[in-house]
Design a protein around this motif. Structure first.
Motif, short mmCIF file in Angstrom:
data_model
loop_
_atom_site.label_atom_id
_atom_site.label_comp_id
_atom_site.label_asym_id
_atom_site.label_seq_id
_atom_site.Cartn_x
_atom_site.Cartn_y
_atom_site.Cartn_z
N ALA A 58 -29.62 -37.98 78.36
CA ALA A 58 -29.83 -39.35 78.81
C ALA A 58 -31.25 -39.60 79.31
N LYS A 59 -31.74 -40.83 79.08
CA LYS A 59 -33.04 -41.25 79.58
C LYS A 59 -32.95 -41.76 81.01
N HIS A 60 -31.81 -42.37 81.34
CA HIS A 60 -31.60 -42.90 82.69
C HIS A 60 -30.11 -42.84 83.02
N PHE A 61 -29.81 -42.99 84.31
CA PHE A 61 -28.42 -42.95 84.74
C PHE A 61 -27.68 -44.22 84.31
N ARG A 62 -26.35 -44.12 84.27
CA ARG A 62 -25.50 -45.29 84.05
C ARG A 62 -24.44 -45.29 85.15
N VAL A 63 -24.05 -46.45 85.57
CA VAL A 63 -23.10 -46.57 86.67
C VAL A 63 -22.00 -47.57 86.33
N GLY A 64 -20.80 -47.27 86.79
CA GLY A 64 -19.67 -48.18 86.70
C GLY A 64 -19.20 -48.47 88.11
N ILE A 65 -18.85 -49.70 88.39
CA ILE A 65 -18.44 -50.10 89.74
C ILE A 65 -17.04 -50.67 89.67
N SER A 66 -16.18 -50.20 90.57
CA SER A 66 -14.81 -50.68 90.61
C SER A 66 -14.45 -51.06 92.05
N VAL A 67 -14.00 -52.29 92.22
CA VAL A 67 -13.53 -52.77 93.51
C VAL A 67 -12.18 -53.44 93.25
N GLY A 68 -11.12 -52.80 93.70
CA GLY A 68 -9.77 -53.27 93.41
C GLY A 68 -9.30 -54.38 94.34
N LYS A 69 -8.17 -54.95 93.99
CA LYS A 69 -7.61 -56.04 94.80
C LYS A 69 -7.08 -55.58 96.14
N LYS A 70 -6.84 -54.28 96.31
CA LYS A 70 -6.44 -53.77 97.62
C LYS A 70 -7.58 -53.93 98.63
N ILE A 71 -8.80 -53.95 98.14
CA ILE A 71 -9.98 -54.05 99.01
C ILE A 71 -10.11 -55.46 99.56
N GLY A 72 -10.03 -56.44 98.68
CA GLY A 72 -10.11 -57.83 99.07
C GLY A 72 -9.30 -58.65 98.09
N HIS A 73 -8.40 -59.44 98.60
CA HIS A 73 -7.54 -60.22 97.72
C HIS A 73 -8.27 -61.39 97.07
N ARG A 74 -9.42 -61.73 97.64
CA ARG A 74 -10.19 -62.85 97.09
C ARG A 74 -11.38 -62.33 96.32
#
Length: 119
Positions: free
Chosen positions: A38-54
């Motif tokens: 790889a030339k650079h990093f890749r990132v995935g972000i996950s924020v579920g509904k348990k964290i905030g319902h809105r």
């Protein structure tokens, strides 16, 4: 962050989950997988509904994570894919606390070079 820095497809997420290692602190879980070509990093972000319902709560957490990564970008290992999963406590953090907690989790994962020892 540009699209080339993001993990978007389900099979790429699953690859990091299945083959990567994980570390966690109170507010974030980080799964990471090395990619030597790889030339650079890749990132995935996950924020579920348990964290905030809105949606605005979840989007705020994702904005904080993206901004923190942008500020930490020079220190992050470029040959890796990683996923950041927010835990419940992340919804109570402001930007500075979010960056501090995320930097701690990335340091635990060995993805962040620890240059700020003297602060």
């Amino acid at each position: 962050m540009r699209k080339s820095y993001r993990i978007k497809r389900e099979d790429e997420f699953q690859d990091v989950f299945d083959n990567g290692q994980s570390v966690a602190n109170r507010n974030f879980v980080v799964y990471h997988l090395s990619r030597p070509e790889a030339k650079h990093f890749r990132v995935g972000i996950s924020v579920g509904k348990k964290i905030g319902h809105r949606a605005n709560v979840r989007n705020r957490i994702k904005r904080y994570i993206r901004q923190s990564l942008l500020e930490l970008k020079p220190q992050i290992d470029p040959q890796t894919d990683f996923l950041i999963i927010a835990r419940r406590g992340a919804s109570q953090l402001d930007m500075a606390e979010s960056k501090k907690n995320l930097a701690h989790a990335l340091t635990l994962a060995g993805l962040l070079l620890d240059e700020e020892k003297n602060e």
